[in-house]
Design a protein around this motif. Structure first.
Motif, PDB file in Angstrom:
ATOM      1  N   ALA B 359      33.235  18.685  38.612  1.00  0.00           N
ATOM      2  CA  ALA B 359      34.232  19.201  37.668  1.00  0.00           C
ATOM      3  C   ALA B 359      34.969  20.408  38.244  1.00  0.00           C
ATOM      4  N   THR B 360      36.236  20.531  37.891  1.00  0.00           N
ATOM      5  CA  THR B 360      37.034  21.728  38.193  1.00  0.00           C
ATOM      6  C   THR B 360      37.585  22.255  36.873  1.00  0.00           C
ATOM      7  N   ASP B 361      37.464  23.568  36.645  1.00  0.00           N
ATOM      8  CA  ASP B 361      37.966  24.107  35.374  1.00  0.00           C
ATOM      9  C   ASP B 361      39.302  24.812  35.550  1.00  0.00           C
ATOM     10  N   GLU B 362      39.847  25.330  34.467  1.00  0.00           N
ATOM     11  CA  GLU B 362      41.196  25.902  34.518  1.00  0.00           C
ATOM     12  C   GLU B 362      41.269  27.195  35.331  1.00  0.00           C
ATOM     13  N   SER B 363      40.115  27.807  35.627  1.00  0.00           N
ATOM     14  CA  SER B 363      40.136  28.985  36.494  1.00  0.00           C
ATOM     15  C   SER B 363      40.205  28.569  37.964  1.00  0.00           C
ATOM     16  N   GLY B 364      40.101  27.253  38.213  1.00  0.00           N
ATOM     17  CA  GLY B 364      40.130  26.763  39.588  1.00  0.00           C
ATOM     18  C   GLY B 364      38.747  26.631  40.193  1.00  0.00           C
ATOM     19  N   TYR B 365      37.733  26.983  39.447  1.00  0.00           N
ATOM     20  CA  TYR B 365      36.354  26.909  39.926  1.00  0.00           C
ATOM     21  C   TYR B 365      35.926  25.452  40.042  1.00  0.00           C
ATOM     22  N   VAL B 366      35.335  25.105  41.183  1.00  0.00           N
ATOM     23  CA  VAL B 366      34.881  23.741  41.432  1.00  0.00           C
ATOM     24  C   VAL B 366      33.362  23.707  41.394  1.00  0.00           C
ATOM     25  N   GLN B 367      32.812  22.795  40.623  1.00  0.00           N
ATOM     26  CA  GLN B 367      31.352  22.649  40.528  1.00  0.00           C
ATOM     27  C   GLN B 367      30.757  22.461  41.921  1.00  0.00           C
ATOM     28  N   PRO B 368      29.790  23.297  42.288  1.00  0.00           N
ATOM     29  CA  PRO B 368      29.251  23.238  43.651  1.00  0.00           C
ATOM     30  C   PRO B 368      28.146  22.190  43.798  1.00  0.00           C
ATOM     31  N   SER B 369      27.777  21.921  45.033  1.00  0.00           N
ATOM     32  CA  SER B 369      26.627  21.060  45.299  1.00  0.00           C
ATOM     33  C   SER B 369      25.357  21.878  45.119  1.00  0.00           C
ATOM     34  N   LYS B 370      24.247  21.187  44.975  1.00  0.00           N
ATOM     35  CA  LYS B 370      22.948  21.856  44.883  1.00  0.00           C
ATOM     36  C   LYS B 370      22.702  22.697  46.143  1.00  0.00           C
ATOM     37  N   GLN B 371      23.043  22.125  47.302  1.00  0.00           N
ATOM     38  CA  GLN B 371      22.805  22.838  48.558  1.00  0.00           C
ATOM     39  C   GLN B 371      23.583  24.145  48.611  1.00  0.00           C
ATOM     40  N   ALA B 372      24.848  24.110  48.149  1.00  0.00           N
ATOM     41  CA  ALA B 372      25.680  25.319  48.179  1.00  0.00           C
ATOM     42  C   ALA B 372      25.079  26.400  47.283  1.00  0.00           C
ATOM     43  N   LEU B 373      24.555  25.985  46.126  1.00  0.00           N
ATOM     44  CA  LEU B 373      23.926  26.955  45.230  1.00  0.00           C
ATOM     45  C   LEU B 373      22.699  27.573  45.888  1.00  0.00           C
ATOM     46  N   ILE B 374      21.879  26.724  46.489  1.00  0.00           N
ATOM     47  CA  ILE B 374      20.629  27.204  47.086  1.00  0.00           C
ATOM     48  C   ILE B 374      20.910  28.127  48.267  1.00  0.00           C
ATOM     49  N   GLU B 375      21.963  27.830  49.041  1.00  0.00           N
ATOM     50  CA  GLU B 375      22.309  28.684  50.177  1.00  0.00           C
ATOM     51  C   GLU B 375      22.532  30.132  49.750  1.00  0.00           C
ATOM     52  N   VAL B 376      23.158  30.307  48.595  1.00  0.00           N
ATOM     53  CA  VAL B 376      23.458  31.659  48.136  1.00  0.00           C
ATOM     54  C   VAL B 376      22.323  32.239  47.294  1.00  0.00           C
TER      55      VAL B 376
END
Lengths: 179, 404
Positions: B359-376
């Protein structure tokens, strides 16, 4: 919360919160007794802590009869969360979050136990019993001595090990922003 | 021409068979109708669903089932609204049984005019109805680990969408006025543990609702009857249920449920405090874990997307494990901070496929992958997981979580 403090005066003004007369006039002023009846609220600096006192020695008894069956005899956890141990584990692969390793403020512990514990009979402990059981949990975590008296004056002075362990929310921190 | 003749003759024969069959079927169903023509149930004051429908919340029984959560069966859902009876639950000390005639809301602390209000008085004030998703800060918490949830309900089901009716909190704050230095509100429930959360006053004034209605009737007891906060886009625990007081203060109260819980532990051992906003998220609800496709052919992939930051602008769907993505059709209405239903027709070739939505919301934020979340954020932050959810369609048509 930088965004909130910036927005805040603007919003307050916009919402007319400084207006002098209420528009709808609903409800009435509560009596001091009606506010008191809702119960004690304790701030992180200890504001709101009531009279009463207790030590870990006294607290051990309260804990073993009213808390241990769920939290373990030494607060090591069981059917309910662990309350002791875990210091030094927060930045390891297996962090153990407990009162000793994680909670930032001691008065908050009094507040929570007084409001919410024991699980099946919240609000049943006397104020001194809560001070005592708080003293015991702090003692189990090596934060307070066995005979150290906990009361409205001393509890706010207890320095929790993880006091500086919290940071503000930096999100969005992950992913792309497309525009 | 010649070739056509046998085939058209065959078609004629088929037509005849179909007509004959149809006749037989009609006679059959007429007889069935006769035998079924018993009187149905009489009128009833409060409706029940069909006894053939069994979908329910996922209740895990523990030693203390009053403290826990049960998820909405998202995989069985249509449209964007969650039936009140299937709205997810998260309680810390059970569901109180509150008589609305005896319930009071007290607003005190750093206000000019403290107030005590009955529910009846609150209902006299100008009201609004708004459709909002409510999502638990701990929704999808299990997804941080190596073993992810086996179906949509158990992995993403602590999110539900209702129409909420109530009074803007700003209206009551204008009645009480606030004193200089006021900056937070401590909200407290009337449940056994007196659940408390601190909320910045600015949010209270911006869009918080004091809600008493849910999907056209009084809020269900599990959802906070007779009065709760709705804090649009923020984690569920701030939407304090069974609301009995609001204390206006000059600081957050650092309650157990905003420090020891609902804070996100980072790899360096520091925990993020007041992670309020629920970021953009989506999940394919069909085909999803536990469901079964009945052979190759045409299907409609569908799912739900939402964001605490506003409207959903785009949902992309993959059927090849993320190698290629296609835009799904977004069902109107697309409301801010509400479920948005997405759909995409898909012809399944009968081979193993890995499905997901982004999903992408109106702020331009794109739902990340699980891996991207875990990296941070590492593996131990526990809350606020909004990663992409993968479903594996097996060759036999069964659907599992991708790591199963």
């Amino acid at each position: 919360m930088p965004t909130h403090s910036v927005l805040f005066p603007v919003l307050l003004a916009a919402a007319g919160l400084w207006a002098q007369t209420p528009k709808y006039g609903v409800g009435r002023a509560p009596s001091p007794e009606e506010i008191r009846a809702l119960g004690i609220i304790v701030a992180p600096d200890g504001t709101g802590l009531p009279e009463g006192s207790g030590t870990a020695i006294e607290g051990r008894e309260v804990f073993s009869s009213r808390c241990a069956k769920c939290h373990g005899a030494k607060g090591e956890g069981g059917d309910a969360p662990a309350l002791a141990g875990g210091q030094g584990t927060l930045n390891t692969p297996k962090p153990r979050k407990t009162v000793g390793s994680f909670w930032p403020y001691a008065p908050t512990l009094w507040d929570y136990i007084h409001r919410a514990m024991p699980f099946h009979e919240p609000g049943q402990l006397s104020h001194s019993q809560v001070y005592a059981v708080v003293a015991y949990i702090l003692h189990l975590n090596g934060i307070a001595g066995e005979k150290q008296v906990m009361n409205a004056k001393t509890l706010p002075k207890v320095r929790m090990p993880n006091r500086n362990g919290f940071v503000a929310d930096p999100r969005p921190d992950v992913g792309r922003i497309q525009k | 021409m010649k070739k056509n003749q046998p085939s058209s003759r065959r078609r004629l024969l088929q037509l005849g068979a179909a007509l004959g069959g149809g006749l037989a079927a009609r006679q059959e169903s007429a007889r069935a109708e006769e035998s079924d023509r018993r009187l149905g149930k009489p009128l009833s004051a409060y409706g029940e669903r069909s006894p053939f429908e069994k979908s329910g919340r996922s209740v895990r029984l523990t030693k203390t089932p009053e403290a826990g959560s049960s998820g909405t069966p998202l995989g069985d859902s249509y449209g964007i609204l969650t039936p009140s009876a299937l709205h997810y639950e998260r309680h810390h000390s059970g569901v109180p049984n509150i008589d609305p005639a005896r319930h009071r809301l007290v607003i005190h602390g750093m206000v000019e005019r403290p107030l005590i209000l009955t529910i009846e008085e609150i209902k006299r004030l100008p009201s609004v109805s708004r459709i909002y998703v409510v999502e638990c800060g701990g929704n999808s918490g299990g997804e941080w680990g190596p073993k992810t949830g086996s179906d949509a309900q158990r992995s993403y089901g602590l999110a539900s969408c209702s129409e909420w009716t109530g009074v803007p909190l700003s209206l009551l704050m204008a009645e009480t006025g606030v004193r200089p230095g006021a900056s937070w509100i401590l909200a407290e429930g009337a449940d056994a543990c007196r659940m408390q959360r601190s909320i910045p006053l600015a949010k209270a004034i911006e869009d918080i609702l004091l809600a008493y209605g849910q999907n056209g009737e009084p809020i269900r007891p599990e959802q906070g009857y007779p009065l709760r906060l709705i804090v649009p886009g923020w984690e569920g625990a701030t939407h304090v249920k069974w609301l009995q007081r609001l204390k206006v203060t000059g600081q957050p109260h650092m309650t157990r449920d905003e420090t020891a819980r609902y804070s996100d532990l980072m790899p360096d051992g520091k925990a993020r405090l007041f992670t309020f906003v629920m970021e953009a998220k989506s999940v394919v609800t069909f085909p999803s874990g536990g469901q079964k496709l009945n052979g190759a052919g045409l299907y409609e992939i569908t799912g739900l997307a939402w964001s605490g930051r506003g409207r959903i602008e785009r949902v992309e769907v993959t059927t090849d494990g993320g190698r290629s993505w296609r835009n799904a059709q977004l069902q109107e209405p697309r409301l801010r901070i509400a479920f948005t239903r997405f759909r995409l027709p898909w012809t399944w070739d009968g081979r193993q496929a890995v499905l997901a939505s982004r999903a992408t919301d109106e702020s331009g934020y794109v739902q990340p992958s699980k891996q991207a979340l875990i990296e941070v954020r590492g593996l131990n932050s526990g809350y606020h997981f909004n990663g992409i959810k993968l479903w594996k369609v097996q060759a036999d048509g069964s659907v599992t979580n991708a790591d199963a």
